[in-house]
Design a protein around this motif. Structure first.
Motif, PDB file in Angstrom:
ATOM      1  N   HIS A 189       0.766  -1.203   0.226  1.00  0.00           N
ATOM      2  CA  HIS A 189       0.049   0.060   0.362  1.00  0.00           C
ATOM      3  C   HIS A 189       0.898   1.475  -0.047  1.00  0.00           C
ATOM      4  CE1 HIS A 189      -0.316  -0.715   4.073  1.00  0.00           C
ATOM      5  NE2 HIS A 189       0.864  -0.570   4.360  1.00  0.00           N
ATOM      6  N   ILE A 190       2.164   1.148  -0.549  1.00  0.00           N
ATOM      7  CA  ILE A 190       3.021   1.971  -0.072  1.00  0.00           C
ATOM      8  C   ILE A 190       3.168   2.281  -1.733  1.00  0.00           C
ATOM      9  CG2 ILE A 190       5.551   3.315   0.220  1.00  0.00           C
ATOM     10  CD1 ILE A 190       5.539   0.702   1.875  1.00  0.00           C
ATOM     11  N   LEU A 191       2.575   3.636  -2.008  1.00  0.00           N
ATOM     12  CA  LEU A 191       2.318   4.114  -3.093  1.00  0.00           C
ATOM     13  C   LEU A 191       3.856   4.234  -4.335  1.00  0.00           C
ATOM     14  CD1 LEU A 191      -0.630   4.953  -2.856  1.00  0.00           C
ATOM     15  CD2 LEU A 191      -0.947   3.760  -4.326  1.00  0.00           C
ATOM     16  N   SER A 192       4.394   4.886  -3.443  1.00  0.00           N
ATOM     17  CA  SER A 192       5.720   4.801  -4.648  1.00  0.00           C
ATOM     18  C   SER A 192       6.825   4.158  -4.147  1.00  0.00           C
ATOM     19  CB  SER A 192       6.675   5.621  -3.699  1.00  0.00           C
ATOM     20  OG  SER A 192       6.623   6.046  -2.260  1.00  0.00           O
ATOM     21  N   GLU A 193       6.831   3.082  -3.559  1.00  0.00           N
ATOM     22  CA  GLU A 193       7.142   2.033  -3.587  1.00  0.00           C
ATOM     23  C   GLU A 193       6.762   0.975  -4.780  1.00  0.00           C
ATOM     24  OE1 GLU A 193       8.191  -0.982  -0.230  1.00  0.00           O
ATOM     25  OE2 GLU A 193       6.581  -2.103  -1.582  1.00  0.00           O
ATOM     26  N   ALA A 194       5.327   1.095  -5.052  1.00  0.00           N
ATOM     27  CA  ALA A 194       4.592   0.247  -6.508  1.00  0.00           C
ATOM     28  C   ALA A 194       5.752   0.750  -7.554  1.00  0.00           C
ATOM     29  CB  ALA A 194       3.063   0.421  -6.740  1.00  0.00           C
ATOM     30  N   GLU A 195       5.690   2.278  -8.247  1.00  0.00           N
ATOM     31  CA  GLU A 195       5.625   3.303  -9.068  1.00  0.00           C
ATOM     32  C   GLU A 195       7.733   2.874  -9.100  1.00  0.00           C
ATOM     33  OE1 GLU A 195       4.371   7.176  -7.573  1.00  0.00           O
ATOM     34  OE2 GLU A 195       5.167   7.991  -9.288  1.00  0.00           O
ATOM     35  N   ALA A 196       8.598   2.673  -7.812  1.00  0.00           N
ATOM     36  CA  ALA A 196       9.584   2.163  -7.971  1.00  0.00           C
ATOM     37  C   ALA A 196      10.075   0.874  -8.666  1.00  0.00           C
ATOM     38  CB  ALA A 196      10.159   2.606  -6.687  1.00  0.00           C
ATOM     39  N   THR A 197       8.556   0.152  -7.982  1.00  0.00           N
ATOM     40  CA  THR A 197       9.459  -1.369  -8.427  1.00  0.00           C
ATOM     41  C   THR A 197       8.936  -2.471  -9.677  1.00  0.00           C
ATOM     42  OG1 THR A 197       8.218  -1.689  -6.724  1.00  0.00           O
ATOM     43  CG2 THR A 197      10.663  -1.996  -6.784  1.00  0.00           C
ATOM     44  N   CYS A 198       7.480  -1.275 -10.025  1.00  0.00           N
ATOM     45  CA  CYS A 198       6.974  -1.895 -11.282  1.00  0.00           C
ATOM     46  C   CYS A 198       6.336  -1.576 -12.214  1.00  0.00           C
ATOM     47  CB  CYS A 198       4.927  -2.412 -10.362  1.00  0.00           C
ATOM     48  SG  CYS A 198       5.009  -2.930  -8.768  1.00  0.00           S
ATOM     49  N   ASP A 199       6.680  -2.919 -13.159  1.00  0.00           N
ATOM     50  CA  ASP A 199       6.421  -2.487 -14.141  1.00  0.00           C
ATOM     51  C   ASP A 199       5.185  -2.557 -14.742  1.00  0.00           C
ATOM     52  OD1 ASP A 199       8.428  -3.511 -14.673  1.00  0.00           O
ATOM     53  OD2 ASP A 199       8.158  -5.192 -14.854  1.00  0.00           O
ATOM     54  N   ARG A 200       3.766  -2.822 -14.081  1.00  0.00           N
ATOM     55  CA  ARG A 200       2.575  -3.187 -14.476  1.00  0.00           C
ATOM     56  C   ARG A 200       1.733  -2.864 -12.940  1.00  0.00           C
ATOM     57  NH1 ARG A 200      -1.288  -5.888 -17.233  1.00  0.00           N
ATOM     58  NH2 ARG A 200      -0.742  -7.790 -17.360  1.00  0.00           N
ATOM     59  N   ILE A 201       0.507  -2.478 -12.847  1.00  0.00           N
ATOM     60  CA  ILE A 201      -0.184  -1.816 -11.452  1.00  0.00           C
ATOM     61  C   ILE A 201      -1.779  -2.294 -11.986  1.00  0.00           C
ATOM     62  CG2 ILE A 201      -1.055  -0.513 -10.351  1.00  0.00           C
ATOM     63  CD1 ILE A 201       1.791   0.872 -10.398  1.00  0.00           C
TER      64      ILE A 201
END
Lengths: 311, 234
Positions: A189-201
């Motif tokens: 639920h940390i959005l910056s983390e998803a932004e930094a690590t994920c190709d797709r969300i």
């Protein structure tokens, strides 16, 4: 690689996951986002064959979770939330047990454990009992557990929760490194983390998918509203407000603070056109000193809030 | 099969890591030793019957104490999620845990073998009933372990698991004594359901297929029920 079809899970009367569909490609890092209780963990638990779906199916390669659970379990390394490891065991014994269950070759077990200890940074706790470990170390041991047999798919449920900022960066780096060759699914639920690590969300709310797409695409699609932050010296709010409102794209001027002669305002803008030259021009025509001027790109946070807010 | 063995090994070692194992073994040896030898010299007979007749009652609360953590603790700490997402089947898990409990209880019995050796010096010990007694004891341990495992699978609270398991074991041990007021024919039927009755037969040194079948059935029914409970949880 993974295909999720009409996946539904009821706990008694409550519907935790409601008819969701998505696919995960090979070598992709997919982020599962959503507020607490959205169904992220339930989805992951079904994917890892811990829970049986009420209806729908998940296919991993050619295996279905209904008939080939054991095969799928062999392909997936899973780190549940807060890494519930056996508290009484010593870290080395625990990893050894996992290696045995994962059917690693006898000769390669020790070298693999050593390798994982290096990757996850758990050399110094190898001979401690798990209940003596701090949360960060537990999480790392959990990660070593998940990566034991070098699985093709890694499922990580909130892998960085409870870690300190340095550890978060380290774990993210590990995930990124793994993500180049493996398929990784992580929830957060940390959005910056998803932004930094994920190709797709994939964003889930109340058991339903509310948004899905490549991270950049999702940010682009988020709409044309944005905010420009401006700090001015020697300006008074009324003047600034009326001057800047004359720029057609600026819909509103919001006062943030007015201290030590420095005025902070947010300009709510809309439209596809970049209005920054116009705003700059408007400021230049006045006797204000420009201290700060930047466009806040709409982060995932705003998208997330809009999609998942109550009501 | 290898994974049953892996889980067995993990659980079995787990017993000796925690202090519970040593406490349970001590209590068992003190209780049986005391109750057996306090009357042994009064009878003045070189036999182990007194010892074996104690076992059903003592096992009724010792075995559930051994098995209570097997599932409850995993549910409580959440480690069950990790276990189940490893490439193991529920059969592997149940059998591994069951065999670990049986093996642990069997080890607990080993020191009592010294009683038999000791008695054989005192008089002419008939080894037939002694051997039968130990075979029966292992079968009894297996049935009670299966009951205890079942009790552990229905709750995440170890104390509830212990009390449930103990009640079921006591019921099987005492059923014919509780129902003494029933007419003879009905009593015979209930006696046949009791673990104590079958255990007494075997510990006489007569290994009858009916008694074997009884213990195997109890194990099977209980392990199967455990499996149903576990499937229900997913």
């Amino acid at each position: 690689m993974i295909l999720i079809e009409n996946l539904t899970k009821y706990y008694g009367e409550t519907c935790a996951v409601d008819q969701i569909n998505f696919d995960i490609r090979k070598g992709e890092v997919l982020g599962l986002l959503g507020p607490n209780g959205a169904g992220k963990t339930t989805t992951m638990r079904m994917l890892t064959c811990y829970l049986v779906p009420t209806s729908g199916d998940i296919k991993v390669k050619d295996f279905s979770i209904k008939d080939n659970a054991l095969e799928i379990k062999k392909l997936i390394g899973y780190l549940p939330e807060s890494a519930p490891l056996y508290p009484d065991m010593i870290v080395y014994d625990y990893l050894r047990f996992i290696a045995d269950v994962r059917e690693l070759k006898k000769g390669s077990i020790d070298s693999r454990i050593k390798e994982l200890a290096g990757i996850c940074g758990i050399h110094e706790v190898m001979h401690k009992s798990i209940n003596e470990l701090s949360k960060g170390y537990k999480q790392r041991v959990g990660l070593a557990h998940a990566m034991m047999n070098d699985p093709e798919i890694l499922v990580l449920d909130e892998p960085t929760s409870g870690l300190d900022p340095n550890q978060i960066v380290e774990i993210r780096d590990i995930i990124k490194k793994i993500g180049t060759e493996k398929t990784v699914i992580l929830s957060t639920h940390i959005l910056s983390e998803a932004e930094a690590t994920c190709d797709r969300i994939v964003i889930i709310n109340k058991g339903k998918i509310v948004a899905a797409g490549a991270t950049d695409e999702l940010k682009r699609e988020a709409g044309s509203d944005y905010i420009i932050q401006v700090s001015l010296k020697h300006g008074n709010f009324e003047e600034v407000s009326s001057t800047l409102r004359s720029v057609p794209e600026v819909s509103d001027v919001i006062l943030i603070s007015d201290e030590n002669e420095i005025l902070d305002v947010h300009l709510a803008c809309s439209g596809k056109k970049d209005v920054r030259p116009d705003i700059y021009q408007a400021i230049r025509n006045n006797d204000w000193i420009l201290m700060e001027f930047h466009k806040e790109s709409r982060t995932l946070e705003t998208i997330f809030r809009e999609l998942t807010k109550e009501g | 099969m290898t994974n049953t063995l892996n889980i067995f090994r993990k659980e079995f070692r787990g017993y000796f890591i925690s202090p519970i194992a040593y406490i349970v073994i001590s209590i068992f040896l003190i209780l049986t030793g005391w109750f057996f030898f306090s009357t042994f010299f009064l009878y003045g007979q070189a036999e182990m019957r007194g010892f074996f007749s104690l076992l059903p009652i003592i096992f009724s609360f010792i075995i559930p104490a051994i098995t209570m953590k097997l599932f409850s603790e995993e549910f409580n700490t959440g480690s069950y999620e990790l276990l189940l997402t490893l490439p193991v089947s529920s059969l592997n898990i149940i059998l591994g845990k069951f065999l670990a409990a049986v093996a642990f209880a069997a080890i607990m019995l080993v020191p009592t073998f010294s009683y038999a050796v000791f008695i054989s010096f005192l008089g002419d010990l008939d080894w037939g009933p002694v051997m039968g007694g130990y075979v029966g004891a292992v079968l009894l341990v297996a049935s009670f372990s299966a009951i205890g495992l079942f009790a552990s699978s229905i709750t995440r609270n170890q104390i509830i698991a212990f009390i449930t398991g103990m009640s079921l074991c006591f019921l099987l041990t005492l059923i014919d004594k509780i129902l003494f007021f029933l007419p003879e024919s009905a009593l015979n039927f209930f006696q046949f359901l009791g673990a104590d009755f079958h255990f007494r037969n075997i510990s006489k040194g007569v290994i009858d297929s009916r008694d074997l079948l009884y213990f195997i059935s109890v194990c099977f029914v209980m392990l199967y029920s455990t499996n149903l409970v576990i499937q229900e949880k997913t």
